[in-house]
Motif scaffolding. Structure first.
Motif, mmCIF file in Angstrom:
data_model
loop_
_atom_site.group_PDB
_atom_site.id
_atom_site.type_symbol
_atom_site.label_atom_id
_atom_site.label_comp_id
_atom_site.label_asym_id
_atom_site.label_seq_id
_atom_site.Cartn_x
_atom_site.Cartn_y
_atom_site.Cartn_z
ATOM 1 N N GLU A 109 -8.637 0.348 9.603
ATOM 2 C CA GLU A 109 -7.586 -0.295 8.438
ATOM 3 C C GLU A 109 -8.111 -0.380 7.076
ATOM 4 N N ALA A 110 -9.484 -0.791 6.979
ATOM 5 C CA ALA A 110 -9.869 -0.947 5.466
ATOM 6 C C ALA A 110 -9.924 0.343 4.739
ATOM 7 N N ALA A 111 -10.394 1.364 5.598
ATOM 8 C CA ALA A 111 -10.271 2.861 5.007
ATOM 9 C C ALA A 111 -9.026 3.107 4.646
ATOM 10 N N SER A 112 -8.023 2.875 5.228
ATOM 11 C CA SER A 112 -6.740 3.454 4.964
ATOM 12 C C SER A 112 -6.027 2.483 3.834
ATOM 13 N N LEU A 113 -6.537 1.370 3.631
ATOM 14 C CA LEU A 113 -5.951 0.643 2.379
ATOM 15 C C LEU A 113 -6.911 1.055 1.204
ATOM 16 N N ALA A 114 -8.237 1.381 1.454
ATOM 17 C CA ALA A 114 -8.843 1.669 0.235
ATOM 18 C C ALA A 114 -8.388 3.175 -0.300
ATOM 19 N N GLU A 115 -8.134 4.025 0.551
ATOM 20 C CA GLU A 115 -7.519 5.432 0.336
ATOM 21 C C GLU A 115 -6.291 5.389 -0.240
ATOM 22 N N SER A 116 -5.516 4.759 0.393
ATOM 23 C CA SER A 116 -4.052 4.757 -0.121
ATOM 24 C C SER A 116 -3.670 4.103 -1.479
ATOM 25 N N GLY A 117 -4.901 3.531 -1.825
ATOM 26 C CA GLY A 117 -4.606 2.663 -3.172
ATOM 27 C C GLY A 117 -3.669 1.433 -2.954
ATOM 28 N N SER A 118 -3.568 0.611 -2.041
ATOM 29 C CA SER A 118 -2.806 -0.363 -1.820
ATOM 30 C C SER A 118 -2.638 -1.360 -2.890
ATOM 31 N N PRO A 119 -1.665 -1.909 -3.556
ATOM 32 C CA PRO A 119 -1.687 -2.859 -4.639
ATOM 33 C C PRO A 119 -2.216 -4.145 -4.355
ATOM 34 N N HIS A 120 -2.403 -4.251 -2.940
ATOM 35 C CA HIS A 120 -2.576 -5.461 -2.513
ATOM 36 C C HIS A 120 -3.840 -6.232 -3.169
ATOM 37 N N ASP A 121 -3.796 -7.304 -3.741
ATOM 38 C CA ASP A 121 -5.171 -8.068 -4.259
ATOM 39 C C ASP A 121 -5.883 -8.603 -3.658
ATOM 40 N N ALA A 122 -5.441 -8.742 -2.297
ATOM 41 C CA ALA A 122 -6.382 -9.703 -1.251
ATOM 42 C C ALA A 122 -7.536 -8.998 -0.951
#
Length: 391
Positions: A79-92
């Protein structure tokens, strides 16, 4: 000791244990203040007073989207890798577990193993000492051998040392979830600066190489009870920290409004407004947080702590990176490093890389055409302010 295996389960958010840790630090700071155990005009006194006020009001983050804005993401490695790679705008902040590639040997504490790997102990290091007067610099230069003796003896102290800028002697320790393509912009910046137009292996002086190594990964070594006041990490870096020995308190200002961020920027050493959140990193757990995150660190007195950390830049986050850089160039007191000489080098290197990728038709991998346009508009604003500081 940090676990070497790559855990697939989501790390547990132990709210009861985290609250107990926070309460303990608050009680220790209150006792320290009442007994006048620190100089009334010292770096440590000012930091401890501020941390005390923040921890008195700090709350644990919301992690349930059904209850409002998510303030911390407890993720599996995937899940963390997916967020890091997608450039999620989430600031959390993202919290994971078991993502470390490097393995400590069994049977000995990581701090002892660290010093065995350091080698030549006559080298000098900067040591942050809380009792130093507030009008002086916060650190003294000590020999690594003296630091080693102090940490391995493990005597109780009311003046806990924090080792600054300690170069890691360990193999590359970036968490697995940050090794994807999107998180490699900082490596590309390093290569652009050291290699210029060459595509061959990097040939640089030891000093130049070590400067970049210390940006990409480093060691955080501290005695129990040492606290770090709120700040942003310099140069618009995103940051990861993995606890190795001892639990470490990590606090941050959650989802600040523009007004809250400006208020903190105007008075970073006193400001307590905004929504402050905290978690306690246990050995083996990593936290990853975005550029411009206002954060602080706190520790109980009983245990020394060791963590590995490093910085990354994401291709998809160039617009925010440049905005944070502009804020830090304008307000030097909000960061943990002097950026006057280095900021132009970073801006020019990133601009060159972004221009090349955009010309190759990869604007979408940079956050889209609008992000690229806004990035270069910010570069035009920022460079004139920094070019005179090159010297």
């Amino acid at each position: 000791m940090a676990r070497p295996d790559v855990a697939r389960d989501r790390p547990m958010h132990d709210r009861m244990a985290d609250d107990t840790y926070r309460r303990r630090v608050v009680a220790e700071l209150q006792e320290k203040s009442s007994q006048h155990m620190s100089s009334q005009d010292s770096h440590g006194k000012g930091t401890d007073d501020l941390i005390y006020k923040l921890l008195e009001k700090a709350e644990q983050p919301n992690t349930d989207s059904s209850k409002g804005v998510v303030e911390a993401l407890f993720c599996t490695g995937d899940e963390a890798a997916s967020l890091a790679e997608s450039g999620s705008p989430h600031d959390a902040p993202i919290i994971t577990e078991g993502q470390q590639q490097f393995r400590w040997s069994m049977g000995d504490r990581p701090i002892a193993q660290l010093f065995r790997r350091m080698g030549f102990l006559d080298k000098s290091v900067s040591v942050q000492i809380p009792s130093r007067g507030s009008t002086k610099r916060s650190y003294e230069v000590r020999k690594l051998g003296e630091v080693r003796k102090r940490f391995l003896t493990q005597d109780s102290t009311d003046d806990p040392w924090n080792i600054l800028d300690l170069q890691s002697p360990l193999p590359h320790s970036m968490p697995n979830f940050l090794t994807g393509e999107n998180c490699q912009l900082l490596l590309q910046v390093r290569n652009a600066v050291l290699m210029e137009d060459s595509a061959e292996r990097v040939v640089a002086s030891t000093q130049e190489w070590n400067e970049w190594k210390n940006v990409l990964d480093w060691v955080l070594l501290s005695e129990g009870g040492h606290n770090t006041a709120p700040h942003m990490d310099s140069h618009g870096f995103a940051t990861w920290i993995t606890a190795q020995e001892g639990s470490i308190g990590f606090g941050w200002m959650s989802c600040p409004t523009e007004e809250e961020r400006n208020s903190w920027t105007a008075d970073p050493h006193q400001h307590t407004g905004g929504r402050w959140r905290y978690i306690i990193l246990k050995p083996g757990q990593s936290v990853f947080f975005m550029p411009g995150t206002i954060h602080f660190v706190f520790r109980v007195r009983q245990h020394q702590t060791l963590a590995l950390g490093g910085h990354v830049l994401q291709w998809t986050d160039i617009r925010r990176w440049m905005q944070v850089m502009l804020a830090q160039i304008t307000n030097s007191a909000i960061t943990n490093e002097d950026m006057r000489r280095s900021a132009p080098k970073y801006v020019l290197a990133v601009a060159k890389l972004v221009k090349a990728r955009a010309e190759e038709g990869e604007a979408e991998q940079l956050g889209g055409g609008a992000a690229v346009t806004q990035f270069f508009a910010s570069v035009k604003v920022g460079l004139p302010r920094t070019s005179g500081d090159k010297g």
